[in-house]
Scaffold this motif. Structure first.
Motif, PDB file in Angstrom:
ATOM      1  N   ARG A 166       9.912   3.802   6.642  1.00 32.46           N
ATOM      2  CA  ARG A 166       8.569   4.213   6.270  1.00 32.46           C
ATOM      3  C   ARG A 166       7.558   3.121   6.614  1.00 32.46           C
ATOM      4  O   ARG A 166       7.825   1.943   6.414  1.00 32.46           O
ATOM      5  N   ILE A 167       6.415   3.535   7.122  1.00 30.96           N
ATOM      6  CA  ILE A 167       5.341   2.607   7.451  1.00 30.96           C
ATOM      7  C   ILE A 167       4.343   2.607   6.306  1.00 30.96           C
ATOM      8  O   ILE A 167       3.875   3.661   5.868  1.00 30.96           O
ATOM      9  N   ASN A 168       4.028   1.416   5.822  1.00 34.11           N
ATOM     10  CA  ASN A 168       3.063   1.279   4.734  1.00 34.11           C
ATOM     11  C   ASN A 168       1.664   1.032   5.296  1.00 34.11           C
ATOM     12  O   ASN A 168       1.500   0.600   6.443  1.00 34.11           O
ATOM     13  N   VAL A 170      -0.064  -1.169   8.748  1.00 36.46           N
ATOM     14  CA  VAL A 170      -1.031  -0.652   9.716  1.00 36.46           C
ATOM     15  C   VAL A 170      -2.283  -1.514   9.743  1.00 36.46           C
ATOM     16  O   VAL A 170      -2.790  -1.879  10.818  1.00 36.46           O
ATOM     17  N   LEU A 171      -2.779  -1.881   8.571  1.00 31.18           N
ATOM     18  CA  LEU A 171      -3.974  -2.729   8.513  1.00 31.18           C
ATOM     19  C   LEU A 171      -3.701  -4.106   9.107  1.00 31.18           C
ATOM     20  O   LEU A 171      -4.508  -4.641   9.879  1.00 31.18           O
ATOM     21  N   GLY A 208       0.804  -1.200   0.000  1.00 29.43           N
ATOM     22  CA  GLY A 208       0.000   0.000   0.000  1.00 29.43           C
ATOM     23  C   GLY A 208       0.845   1.261   0.000  1.00 29.43           C
ATOM     24  O   GLY A 208       2.083   1.207  -0.027  1.00 29.43           O
ATOM     25  N   PRO A 209       0.211   2.409   0.050  1.00 26.46           N
ATOM     26  CA  PRO A 209       0.971   3.673   0.053  1.00 26.46           C
ATOM     27  C   PRO A 209       1.726   3.870   1.353  1.00 26.46           C
ATOM     28  O   PRO A 209       1.332   3.384   2.410  1.00 26.46           O
ATOM     29  N   SER A 210       2.824   4.599   1.252  1.00 27.88           N
ATOM     30  CA  SER A 210       3.632   4.909   2.442  1.00 27.88           C
ATOM     31  C   SER A 210       2.988   6.034   3.228  1.00 27.88           C
ATOM     32  O   SER A 210       2.463   6.996   2.660  1.00 27.88           O
ATOM     33  N   LEU A 211       3.017   5.901   4.539  1.00 29.79           N
ATOM     34  CA  LEU A 211       2.438   6.903   5.420  1.00 29.79           C
ATOM     35  C   LEU A 211       3.525   7.828   5.938  1.00 29.79           C
ATOM     36  O   LEU A 211       4.663   7.415   6.179  1.00 29.79           O
ATOM     37  N   LYS A 212       3.178   9.064   6.125  1.00 34.45           N
ATOM     38  CA  LYS A 212       4.126  10.052   6.606  1.00 34.45           C
ATOM     39  C   LYS A 212       4.389   9.854   8.091  1.00 34.45           C
ATOM     40  O   LYS A 212       3.465   9.682   8.882  1.00 34.45           O
ATOM     41  N   SER A 213       5.654   9.852   8.450  1.00 37.72           N
ATOM     42  CA  SER A 213       6.035   9.656   9.850  1.00 37.72           C
ATOM     43  C   SER A 213       5.858  10.956  10.630  1.00 37.72           C
ATOM     44  O   SER A 213       6.150  12.046  10.134  1.00 37.72           O
TER      45      SER A 213
END
Length: 222
Positions: free
Chosen positions: A181-183, A187-188, A33-38
């Motif tokens: 980076r967290i995708n 998280v899901l 999935g898309p990368s989330l902003k830290s």
């Protein structure tokens, strides 16, 4: 090791929890999935680079998957055997000591086979010494003792269901300390695994309360 009663809410919660944990692990493995902003921009470790080159891991993914499956299976069997040992010999400190001793002997032999440069064995006052001390004191000592205590109190299933939390702790820790980076998939998947964990623990807690009620009912009738 675990009683599942499909006609009761506790049994349904246990099966649903296991299914959620499996779905969460598969989500982390196969969906990025898309990368989330830290939210953290001041990392503990300054050696972070999100654009670093990756190794060609596709050539050995079959061997890696096989060894991971073998590791998980052996670890599960070891937890079951440890539960049986704790019933006969509940000395958790002595059990952890013997386990660390046997592991040290085995890993020493493996190290002799794979690492012939003995200069690599030397430890100095650097990060390597801190890593070895941390693994020896916390990972091999304190964690094994607490693991035996948890298995003795609640059984191996209770402890095994907490294993998915290591994925979540690793993801969060790598983001805050290394700048990884967290995708969205992580998280899901972590959300699914936490939900499955608490679903199984809720089912076990409900079963435990029912057993305590049934055990206390003869005295209440008197």
């Amino acid at each position: 090791m675990e009683t599942v009663r499909m006609k009761r809410a506790s049994g349904i919660a246990k099966l649903a929890g296991v299914a959620l944990c499996v779905v969460g692990a598969l989500t982390i493995a196969f969906y990025r999935g898309p990368s989330l902003k830290s939210f953290n921009h001041h990392y503990i470790s300054s050696h972070h680079n999100n654009n670093r080159p990756t190794t060609n891991a596709k050539e050995t993914w079959i061997e890696g998957a096989f060894f991971m499956l073998l590791c998980a299976t052996s670890w599960s069997m070891w937890l079951v055997f440890q539960g049986s040992v704790m019933e006969e010999y509940p000395s958790k400190l002595f059990f952890a000591t013997i386990l660390c001793l046997c592991s040290a002997l085995q890993t020493f032999v493996v190290a002799l086979v794979f690492e012939r440069d003995y200069s690599r064995w030397m430890l100095g006052f650097d990060i390597n010494l801190i890593a070895v001390a941390y693994c020896g004191i916390f990972v091999s000592g304190l964690v094994l003792y607490l693991q035996g205590w948890c298995i003795e109190k609640r059984g191996p299933v209770f402890y095994a269901m907490s294993a998915p939390l290591t994925f979540i702790i690793t993801i969060v820790g790598s983001s805050f300390t290394l700048g990884e980076r967290i995708n969205l998939g992580s998280v899901l998947g972590g959300t699914f695994m936490v939900g499955g964990l608490y679903s199984v623990l809720w089912g076990k807690s409900k079963d435990q309360k029912e057993k305590e009620t049934m055990a206390a009912s003869p005295f209440e009738s008197l």
